[in-house]
Design a protein around this motif. Structure first.
Motif, short mmCIF file in Angstrom:
data_model
loop_
_atom_site.label_atom_id
_atom_site.label_comp_id
_atom_site.label_asym_id
_atom_site.label_seq_id
_atom_site.Cartn_x
_atom_site.Cartn_y
_atom_site.Cartn_z
N PHE A 81 -7.06 1.02 17.16
CA PHE A 81 -6.74 0.60 15.80
C PHE A 81 -6.77 -0.92 15.75
O PHE A 81 -6.14 -1.58 16.57
CB PHE A 81 -5.36 1.11 15.37
N MET A 82 -7.51 -1.45 14.79
CA MET A 82 -7.48 -2.89 14.55
C MET A 82 -6.14 -3.21 13.90
O MET A 82 -5.80 -2.65 12.85
CB MET A 82 -8.64 -3.33 13.67
N TYR A 83 -5.40 -4.08 14.53
CA TYR A 83 -4.05 -4.43 14.07
C TYR A 83 -4.14 -5.85 13.52
O TYR A 83 -4.01 -6.83 14.26
CB TYR A 83 -3.09 -4.34 15.25
N THR A 84 -4.41 -5.97 12.23
CA THR A 84 -4.78 -7.26 11.67
C THR A 84 -4.35 -7.39 10.21
O THR A 84 -4.08 -6.38 9.54
CB THR A 84 -6.31 -7.46 11.77
N SER A 85 -4.30 -8.61 9.74
CA SER A 85 -3.97 -8.86 8.33
C SER A 85 -5.22 -8.77 7.45
O SER A 85 -5.10 -8.79 6.23
CB SER A 85 -3.35 -10.26 8.18
N VAL A 103 -7.70 0.85 10.62
CA VAL A 103 -7.19 -0.51 10.54
C VAL A 103 -5.79 -0.45 9.96
O VAL A 103 -5.56 0.17 8.92
CB VAL A 103 -8.09 -1.39 9.64
N ILE A 104 -4.84 -1.07 10.63
CA ILE A 104 -3.48 -1.14 10.10
C ILE A 104 -3.09 -2.60 9.96
O ILE A 104 -3.51 -3.45 10.75
CB ILE A 104 -2.46 -0.39 10.99
N GLY A 105 -2.31 -2.89 8.92
CA GLY A 105 -1.89 -4.27 8.68
C GLY A 105 -0.69 -4.64 9.50
O GLY A 105 -0.01 -3.81 10.09
N LYS A 106 -0.41 -5.95 9.53
CA LYS A 106 0.75 -6.44 10.28
C LYS A 106 2.06 -5.96 9.65
O LYS A 106 3.07 -5.85 10.34
CB LYS A 106 0.72 -7.97 10.35
N GLU A 133 -6.92 0.46 2.45
CA GLU A 133 -8.05 0.14 1.58
C GLU A 133 -7.74 -1.06 0.72
O GLU A 133 -6.60 -1.30 0.33
CB GLU A 133 -8.36 1.34 0.68
N PRO A 134 -8.81 -1.88 0.36
CA PRO A 134 -8.59 -3.00 -0.56
C PRO A 134 -8.10 -2.49 -1.90
O PRO A 134 -8.58 -1.47 -2.40
CB PRO A 134 -9.99 -3.63 -0.67
#
Length: 246
Positions: A81-85, A103-106, A133-134
């Protein structure tokens, strides 16, 4: 008993701590590193069930690390999982194209993270994809839910930050208590040393005074003896002078 083992790759110690706390609550043990290079060194000696990978890293970035993970037989099947803002639509699409499970946010939503972990640990990694999602591409209801998830994630982050601060404060209090004990021990030791030094000095001065007193007494006796001898010699000389005169 641990249910799984996760590797967190992020150069931010705060982000590593936050995610590790959430995973530990789900009984997932964690190891954390600050770069992709460290991650690959760790993967050579340890097995992980899931990897959380930041995008902006020193040296190799997140996508480069993801490509390498998916190109190696030993790591290609580990869900990443990309762990990013970052949450631009192009980024989300590219992450999935490169093989990321999501992808999960911070600001992590604890409930959704729990669902992801449950699916992965149950062997359903392909159905565990989760991507923030955006908002521009979401219906109004989904936008509201996204806001709710984000708010929940921030609350979770604040809660963990508070717990972390509380733990730091507790450790600081313990450290201060130990320092106080050590300071008191050193103070007591110095006081004992000063007392011993004072007693030794007093004894030394007393002994010196006694020696000087004895020496002065002896010297006085010697002087008196000399005086007596001089008196006798003076009398003898007087007698001799009288005999000579006669």
């Amino acid at each position: 008993m641990p249910r799984g083992h996760a590797l967190i790759v992020d150069d931010s110690s705060t982000a590593r701590i936050m995610l590790a706390r959430l995973l530990e609550r789900a009984r997932i043990t964690t190891k954390s590193v600050a770069s992709a290079e460290e991650a690959f060194d760790r993967l050579q000696h340890e097995h992980f069930d899931i990897i959380f990978l930041d995008h902006l890293l020193p040296g190799m970035n997140g996508f480069q690390a993801l490509d390498k993970l998916k190109s190696q037989a030993e790591t290609r099947d580990i869900p990443v999982f990309m762990y990013t803002s970052q949450n631009a639509e192009r980024y989300l699409t590219e992450a999935k194209t490169r093989g990321a499970a999501g992808v999960i946010g911070k600001q992590v939503d604890r409930d959704q993270l729990q669902n992801i972990l449950e699916a992965i640990l149950a062997g359903q990694a392909s159905t565990a994809e989760y991507t923030q999602e955006p908002e521009d591409s979401l219906p109004q209801n989904d936008i509201e839910r996204s806001h709710t998830r984000r708010f929940t994630g921030r609350l979770s982050t604040l809660e963990i930050a508070f717990e972390e601060s509380y733990d730091d404060l507790r450790q600081l209090k313990q450290s201060l208590a130990k320092m106080e004990v050590l300071h008191q021990e050193r103070l007591d030791s110095n006081q004992r040393r000063m007392k011993w030094l004072w007693a030794t000095t007093l004894i030394g001065f007393t002994a010196l005074a006694i020696v000087l007193s004895v020496q002065v007494t002896g010297l006085t006796g010697v002087i008196e003896g000399i005086k007596d001898e001089l008196q006798v010699m003076q009398e003898l000389l007087g007698s001799m002078v009288e005999l000579i005169d006669q």
